[in-house]
Scaffold this active site. Sequence first.
Site, PDB file in Angstrom:
ATOM      1  N   GLU A  21       0.832  -1.207   0.000  1.00 29.49           N
ATOM      2  CA  GLU A  21       0.000   0.000   0.000  1.00 29.49           C
ATOM      3  C   GLU A  21       0.865   1.256   0.000  1.00 29.49           C
ATOM      4  O   GLU A  21       0.523   2.259  -0.626  1.00 29.49           O
ATOM      5  CB  GLU A  21      -0.924   0.006   1.211  1.00 29.49           C
ATOM      6  CG  GLU A  21      -1.993  -1.058   1.160  1.00 29.49           C
ATOM      7  CD  GLU A  21      -2.817  -1.122   2.421  1.00 29.49           C
ATOM      8  OE1 GLU A  21      -4.043  -0.951   2.321  1.00 29.49           O
ATOM      9  OE2 GLU A  21      -2.241  -1.331   3.505  1.00 29.49           O
ATOM     10  N   TYR A  53     -14.770  27.014   2.481  1.00 28.57           N
ATOM     11  CA  TYR A  53     -14.667  25.610   2.097  1.00 28.57           C
ATOM     12  C   TYR A  53     -13.438  25.327   1.255  1.00 28.57           C
ATOM     13  O   TYR A  53     -12.996  24.187   1.168  1.00 28.57           O
ATOM     14  CB  TYR A  53     -15.952  25.095   1.435  1.00 28.57           C
ATOM     15  CG  TYR A  53     -16.497  25.911   0.286  1.00 28.57           C
ATOM     16  CD1 TYR A  53     -15.949  25.812  -0.984  1.00 28.57           C
ATOM     17  CD2 TYR A  53     -17.596  26.735   0.474  1.00 28.57           C
ATOM     18  CE1 TYR A  53     -16.464  26.537  -2.033  1.00 28.57           C
ATOM     19  CE2 TYR A  53     -18.123  27.459  -0.573  1.00 28.57           C
ATOM     20  CZ  TYR A  53     -17.558  27.359  -1.833  1.00 28.57           C
ATOM     21  OH  TYR A  53     -18.066  28.079  -2.874  1.00 28.57           O
ATOM     22  N   LEU A  71      -6.639   4.742   8.766  1.00 28.18           N
ATOM     23  CA  LEU A  71      -7.505   5.829   8.337  1.00 28.18           C
ATOM     24  C   LEU A  71      -7.960   6.678   9.513  1.00 28.18           C
ATOM     25  O   LEU A  71      -8.153   7.883   9.387  1.00 28.18           O
ATOM     26  CB  LEU A  71      -8.718   5.262   7.586  1.00 28.18           C
ATOM     27  CG  LEU A  71      -8.420   4.495   6.298  1.00 28.18           C
ATOM     28  CD1 LEU A  71      -9.712   3.994   5.672  1.00 28.18           C
ATOM     29  CD2 LEU A  71      -7.619   5.333   5.328  1.00 28.18           C
ATOM     30  N   GLU A  72      -8.117   6.040  10.674  1.00 30.16           N
ATOM     31  CA  GLU A  72      -8.525   6.774  11.873  1.00 30.16           C
ATOM     32  C   GLU A  72      -7.513   7.860  12.223  1.00 30.16           C
ATOM     33  O   GLU A  72      -7.875   8.951  12.674  1.00 30.16           O
ATOM     34  CB  GLU A  72      -8.660   5.838  13.075  1.00 30.16           C
ATOM     35  CG  GLU A  72      -9.715   4.777  12.926  1.00 30.16           C
ATOM     36  CD  GLU A  72      -9.189   3.461  12.344  1.00 30.16           C
ATOM     37  OE1 GLU A  72      -8.513   3.484  11.290  1.00 30.16           O
ATOM     38  OE2 GLU A  72      -9.474   2.417  12.946  1.00 30.16           O
ATOM     39  N   LYS A  98     -11.344   4.095   1.739  1.00 29.55           N
ATOM     40  CA  LYS A  98     -10.335   3.523   0.852  1.00 29.55           C
ATOM     41  C   LYS A  98     -11.096   2.765  -0.232  1.00 29.55           C
ATOM     42  O   LYS A  98     -11.871   1.857   0.058  1.00 29.55           O
ATOM     43  CB  LYS A  98      -9.403   2.577   1.603  1.00 29.55           C
ATOM     44  CG  LYS A  98      -8.303   1.994   0.725  1.00 29.55           C
ATOM     45  CD  LYS A  98      -7.411   1.021   1.476  1.00 29.55           C
ATOM     46  CE  LYS A  98      -6.504   1.777   2.413  1.00 29.55           C
ATOM     47  NZ  LYS A  98      -5.419   0.922   2.939  1.00 29.55           N
TER      48      LYS A  98
END
Length: 118
Positions: A21, A53, A71-72, A98
């Site tokens: 990855e 934004y 990811l956290e 993902k």
Amino acid sequence: MGIIRLKNIRVFTNHGCLVEEEKIGSDYRVDLEVKADLQPSALSDELADTVDYVHLNAIVKEEMAIRSKLLEHVAERIIQRIFRELQMVTYVLIEVSKINPPIGGDVEQVTIVMEKSR
């Protein structure tokens, strides 16, 4: 109180626990929702009175570019940076997905969802 949503921010980066990855990278999707008092900008029509934004999108893209195993972890970095840089924001809900994760099956995406208030 008002809500600003950024949907389907697409990035290519290299998060994950596997060596592959890190080398190959993957496509990711980020959905972001923030709450803030939008009444001042609704009356003034001035960017300085709201949550920009463009700034939110830049935070997401910059933090997603920094490799994390989980990811956290990247989601928490995004939340903390939003709170640090955008004082008007009182709440953040973020989804980091993902796309086509390498988990040995036909899975469209894996998503983590985190939310935080101040």
